[in-house]
Scaffold this motif. Structure first.
Motif, PDB file in Angstrom:
ATOM      1  N   HIS A   1      -8.479  14.016  -2.223  1.00 18.09           N
ATOM      2  CA  HIS A   1      -9.739  13.482  -1.651  1.00 18.09           C
ATOM      3  C   HIS A   1      -9.468  12.745  -0.561  1.00 18.09           C
ATOM      4  CE1 HIS A   1     -13.557  11.946  -1.925  1.00 18.09           C
ATOM      5  NE2 HIS A   1     -13.262  10.602  -1.822  1.00 18.09           N
ATOM      6  N   LEU A   2      -8.207  12.312  -0.375  1.00 21.09           N
ATOM      7  CA  LEU A   2      -7.863  11.422   0.801  1.00 21.09           C
ATOM      8  C   LEU A   2      -7.335  12.503   1.977  1.00 21.09           C
ATOM      9  CD1 LEU A   2      -7.097   7.993  -0.696  1.00 21.09           C
ATOM     10  CD2 LEU A   2      -9.480   8.726   0.309  1.00 21.09           C
ATOM     11  N   PHE A   3      -7.621  13.740   1.973  1.00 18.57           N
ATOM     12  CA  PHE A   3      -6.507  14.500   2.817  1.00 18.57           C
ATOM     13  C   PHE A   3      -6.585  14.081   4.377  1.00 18.57           C
ATOM     14  CE2 PHE A   3     -10.951  16.882   2.799  1.00 18.57           C
ATOM     15  CZ  PHE A   3     -10.684  17.294   4.100  1.00 18.57           C
ATOM     16  N   PRO A   4      -7.762  13.542   4.672  1.00 16.11           N
ATOM     17  CA  PRO A   4      -8.065  13.279   6.112  1.00 16.11           C
ATOM     18  C   PRO A   4      -6.878  12.064   6.594  1.00 16.11           C
ATOM     19  CG  PRO A   4     -10.248  13.125   5.393  1.00 16.11           C
ATOM     20  CD  PRO A   4      -9.387  13.487   4.043  1.00 16.11           C
ATOM     21  N   PHE A   5      -6.437  11.266   5.540  1.00 22.44           N
ATOM     22  CA  PHE A   5      -5.151  10.441   5.920  1.00 22.44           C
ATOM     23  C   PHE A   5      -4.029  11.092   5.587  1.00 22.44           C
ATOM     24  CE2 PHE A   5      -8.663   7.505   4.478  1.00 22.44           C
ATOM     25  CZ  PHE A   5      -8.940   6.934   5.556  1.00 22.44           C
ATOM     26  N   GLU A   6      -3.708  12.281   5.057  1.00 24.77           N
ATOM     27  CA  GLU A   6      -2.627  13.025   4.340  1.00 24.77           C
ATOM     28  C   GLU A   6      -2.170  13.664   5.466  1.00 24.77           C
ATOM     29  OE1 GLU A   6      -3.551  12.575  -0.187  1.00 24.77           O
ATOM     30  OE2 GLU A   6      -3.858  14.359   1.065  1.00 24.77           O
TER      31      GLU A   6
ATOM     32  N   LEU B   1     -30.252  23.313   5.591  1.00 26.77           N
ATOM     33  CA  LEU B   1     -30.785  22.198   6.715  1.00 26.77           C
ATOM     34  C   LEU B   1     -30.887  22.735   8.004  1.00 26.77           C
ATOM     35  CD1 LEU B   1     -28.227  19.374   5.946  1.00 26.77           C
ATOM     36  CD2 LEU B   1     -30.180  19.810   4.786  1.00 26.77           C
ATOM     37  N   ASN B   2     -31.533  22.085   8.803  1.00 24.06           N
ATOM     38  CA  ASN B   2     -31.957  22.614  10.229  1.00 24.06           C
ATOM     39  C   ASN B   2     -31.015  22.557  11.328  1.00 24.06           C
ATOM     40  OD1 ASN B   2     -34.375  23.170   8.937  1.00 24.06           O
ATOM     41  ND2 ASN B   2     -35.521  21.454   9.564  1.00 24.06           N
ATOM     42  N   MET B   3     -29.854  22.406  10.997  1.00 22.16           N
ATOM     43  CA  MET B   3     -28.631  22.624  11.725  1.00 22.16           C
ATOM     44  C   MET B   3     -27.336  23.099  11.158  1.00 22.16           C
ATOM     45  SD  MET B   3     -28.634  19.855  10.053  1.00 22.16           S
ATOM     46  CE  MET B   3     -30.093  18.858  10.636  1.00 22.16           C
ATOM     47  N   PRO B   4     -26.299  23.631  12.153  1.00 24.59           N
ATOM     48  CA  PRO B   4     -25.174  24.263  11.325  1.00 24.59           C
ATOM     49  C   PRO B   4     -24.420  23.084  10.551  1.00 24.59           C
ATOM     50  CG  PRO B   4     -25.490  24.470  13.702  1.00 24.59           C
ATOM     51  CD  PRO B   4     -26.369  23.428  13.466  1.00 24.59           C
ATOM     52  N   THR B   5     -24.094  23.484   9.292  1.00 20.54           N
ATOM     53  CA  THR B   5     -23.429  22.607   8.320  1.00 20.54           C
ATOM     54  C   THR B   5     -22.060  23.070   7.833  1.00 20.54           C
ATOM     55  OG1 THR B   5     -24.737  23.221   6.533  1.00 20.54           O
ATOM     56  CG2 THR B   5     -25.778  21.482   7.784  1.00 20.54           C
ATOM     57  N   ALA B   6     -21.216  22.263   7.484  1.00 16.98           N
ATOM     58  CA  ALA B   6     -19.980  22.664   6.941  1.00 16.98           C
ATOM     59  C   ALA B   6     -19.488  21.752   6.036  1.00 16.98           C
ATOM     60  CB  ALA B   6     -18.952  23.332   7.927  1.00 16.98           C
ATOM     61  N   VAL B   7     -18.492  21.975   5.041  1.00 20.34           N
ATOM     62  CA  VAL B   7     -17.831  20.937   4.305  1.00 20.34           C
ATOM     63  C   VAL B   7     -16.322  21.525   4.008  1.00 20.34           C
ATOM     64  CG1 VAL B   7     -18.665  21.949   2.117  1.00 20.34           C
ATOM     65  CG2 VAL B   7     -17.760  19.658   2.060  1.00 20.34           C
ATOM     66  N   ILE B   8     -15.672  20.571   4.057  1.00 18.00           N
ATOM     67  CA  ILE B   8     -14.202  20.584   3.967  1.00 18.00           C
ATOM     68  C   ILE B   8     -13.673  19.977   3.060  1.00 18.00           C
ATOM     69  CG2 ILE B   8     -11.714  20.543   5.021  1.00 18.00           C
ATOM     70  CD1 ILE B   8     -13.141  20.249   7.814  1.00 18.00           C
ATOM     71  N   GLY B   9     -13.043  20.616   1.976  1.00 22.39           N
ATOM     72  CA  GLY B   9     -12.474  20.121   0.622  1.00 22.39           C
ATOM     73  C   GLY B   9     -11.035  19.982   0.507  1.00 22.39           C
ATOM     74  N   GLY B  10     -10.571  19.101  -0.133  1.00 27.53           N
ATOM     75  CA  GLY B  10      -9.215  19.168  -0.410  1.00 27.53           C
ATOM     76  C   GLY B  10      -8.745  19.923  -1.683  1.00 27.53           C
ATOM     77  N   ARG B  11      -7.775  20.908  -1.631  1.00 28.87           N
ATOM     78  CA  ARG B  11      -7.590  22.052  -2.857  1.00 28.87           C
ATOM     79  C   ARG B  11      -7.174  20.902  -4.210  1.00 28.87           C
ATOM     80  NH1 ARG B  11      -4.661  25.166   0.987  1.00 28.87           N
ATOM     81  NH2 ARG B  11      -6.098  27.056   1.463  1.00 28.87           N
ATOM     82  N   GLN B  12      -6.644  19.768  -3.862  1.00 32.71           N
ATOM     83  CA  GLN B  12      -6.348  19.079  -5.098  1.00 32.71           C
ATOM     84  C   GLN B  12      -7.172  17.707  -5.373  1.00 32.71           C
ATOM     85  OE1 GLN B  12      -3.491  19.879  -2.455  1.00 32.71           O
ATOM     86  NE2 GLN B  12      -3.589  21.733  -3.930  1.00 32.71           N
ATOM     87  N   SER B  13      -8.289  17.774  -4.592  1.00 35.12           N
ATOM     88  CA  SER B  13      -9.251  16.706  -4.859  1.00 35.12           C
ATOM     89  C   SER B  13      -9.928  16.677  -6.627  1.00 35.12           C
ATOM     90  CB  SER B  13     -10.508  17.046  -3.796  1.00 35.12           C
ATOM     91  OG  SER B  13     -11.317  15.902  -4.061  1.00 35.12           O
TER      92      SER B  13
ATOM     93  N   PHE C   1       0.891  -1.217  -0.066  1.00 39.20           N
ATOM     94  CA  PHE C   1       0.182   0.146  -0.004  1.00 39.20           C
ATOM     95  C   PHE C   1       0.882   1.164  -0.127  1.00 39.20           C
ATOM     96  CE2 PHE C   1      -3.327  -2.821   1.888  1.00 39.20           C
ATOM     97  CZ  PHE C   1      -4.263  -2.831   0.701  1.00 39.20           C
ATOM     98  N   SER C   2       2.049   1.032   0.634  1.00 39.15           N
ATOM     99  CA  SER C   2       2.910   2.346   0.806  1.00 39.15           C
ATOM    100  C   SER C   2       3.039   2.885  -0.693  1.00 39.15           C
ATOM    101  CB  SER C   2       4.156   2.245   1.454  1.00 39.15           C
ATOM    102  OG  SER C   2       4.986   1.162   0.987  1.00 39.15           O
ATOM    103  N   GLY C   3       3.402   1.762  -1.656  1.00 41.18           N
ATOM    104  CA  GLY C   3       3.955   1.807  -3.084  1.00 41.18           C
ATOM    105  C   GLY C   3       2.488   2.522  -4.046  1.00 41.18           C
ATOM    106  N   LYS C   4       1.242   2.275  -3.398  1.00 44.90           N
ATOM    107  CA  LYS C   4       0.521   2.736  -4.474  1.00 44.90           C
ATOM    108  C   LYS C   4       0.348   4.362  -4.451  1.00 44.90           C
ATOM    109  CE  LYS C   4      -2.115   0.068  -5.773  1.00 44.90           C
ATOM    110  NZ  LYS C   4      -2.040  -0.664  -6.830  1.00 44.90           N
ATOM    111  N   THR C   5      -0.131   4.865  -5.543  1.00 42.67           N
ATOM    112  CA  THR C   5       0.002   6.352  -6.007  1.00 42.67           C
ATOM    113  C   THR C   5      -1.036   6.896  -5.063  1.00 42.67           C
ATOM    114  OG1 THR C   5       0.454   5.967  -8.004  1.00 42.67           O
ATOM    115  CG2 THR C   5      -0.774   8.074  -7.615  1.00 42.67           C
ATOM    116  N   LEU C   6      -2.322   6.125  -4.709  1.00 44.62           N
ATOM    117  CA  LEU C   6      -3.619   6.651  -3.991  1.00 44.62           C
ATOM    118  C   LEU C   6      -2.944   7.086  -2.618  1.00 44.62           C
ATOM    119  CD1 LEU C   6      -6.564   7.068  -4.314  1.00 44.62           C
ATOM    120  CD2 LEU C   6      -6.906   4.875  -3.132  1.00 44.62           C
ATOM    121  N   MET C   7      -2.161   6.244  -2.173  1.00 42.51           N
ATOM    122  CA  MET C   7      -1.651   6.024  -0.515  1.00 42.51           C
ATOM    123  C   MET C   7      -0.337   6.613  -0.374  1.00 42.51           C
ATOM    124  SD  MET C   7      -3.581   2.687   0.874  1.00 42.51           S
ATOM    125  CE  MET C   7      -5.201   2.251   0.504  1.00 42.51           C
TER     126      MET C   7
END
Length: 272
Positions: A249-254, A211-223, A151-157
């Motif tokens: 897209h996988l910034f939470p892991f990066e 929506l009926n509650m506070p909402t937010a979205v965090i996006g990866g600039r390179q996603s 997995f360390s050699g996969k481009t995705l990861m």
């Protein structure tokens, strides 16, 4: 994998497709200082909630989990698949959700919705999702070290924080035969389920009112999944806070530490 702290708000974190909840342990450890972090280990693997078109049964799985396990509305946080499902629950059952944060989880624009709906009907969705890449990929290894090297050699990861890569292999694999360690390990997230989830991405979610509650979205600039056009629509139509951070897209892991801190900072603003 899941941390329980009495007296804190419940934060239910829903994972991305193919990444069991334990893959996010580095994020959970940091968030658990402030929240009672809960999860479902693997969405889509409960036969009572099969993968169907537009993820309706998966949304029911999350809704029923909230109903059965929490006595008060929860903070719903989700990455990719998990973010969209959290949005669906918040939209359909606002009484169950106190606040919502989506991590690189797009709600499609009208043009994207029409296009993807046509692609699904024509059986061409594999050309626009990772389904084709998932089908037929390697799913068995001789050892944990062998899987880590793979997995360390996969481009995705390749840009994963080492903690997240290790946690992914730990949470995402299991021994083929506990009585025969020499048989090696295999993926815990069923590849066929992963493919079905990609092929049935919702194209019919409404995004036309706050929506009926506070909402937010965090996006990866390179996603290449959550695009500026999606963020702009979710901000203008739903009133979501939109925050952009480094990574794909996988910034939470990066960037797990920064991701946890961004989540906490947004919640502090949204719930103050």
């Amino acid at each position: 994998m899941t941390t329980h702290i009495s007296g804190h708000d419940v934060l239910h974190f829903s994972h991305a497709n193919g990444f069991p909840a334990g893959s996010y342990q580095a994020i959970f450890e940091r968030l658990s200082v402030h929240y009672d972090v809960r999860t479902i280990d693997r969405l889509g693997h409960n036969p009572q909630y099969p993968v169907t078109n537009n993820w309706r049964e998966l949304a029911k799985e999350l809704t029923h989990h909230f109903e059965q396990n929490y006595r008060q509305p929860v903070i719903a946080v989700g990455h990719s698949l998990g973010g969209v499902l959290s949005y669906m629950v918040a939209q359909q059952r606002p009484d169950l959700v106190k606040a919502l944060i989506m991590l690189d989880s797009p709600i499609l624009t009208p043009m994207q919705s029409v296009g993807f709906g046509v692609m699904k009907r024509l059986g061409l969705s594999d050309y626009f999702t990772p389904a084709a890449r998932t089908e037929g990929r390697r799913s068995h290894w001789e050892s944990v070290d062998d899987a880590l090297a793979y997995f360390s050699g996969k481009t995705l990861m390749k840009n994963f924080d080492p903690r997240c890569l290790k946690d992914y292999v730990s949470a995402g694999t299991e021994m083929i035969n506990p009585d025969r360690p020499e048989d090696g390990i295999r993926l815990r997230f069923d590849p066929d389920t992963e493919i079905k989830i990609y092929r049935t991405i919702p194209h019919d979610i409404r995004c036309d009112a706050p929506l009926n509650m506070p909402t937010a979205v965090i996006g990866g600039r390179q996603s290449n999944v959550f695009l500026p056009i999606n963020g702009a629509r979710m901000q203008s139509r739903v009133g979501m806070k939109v925050k952009w951070v480094p990574g794909g897209h996988l910034f939470p892991f990066e960037h797990p530490t920064h991701t946890a801190d961004h989540i906490h900072h947004l919640l502090s603003e949204m719930l103050s």
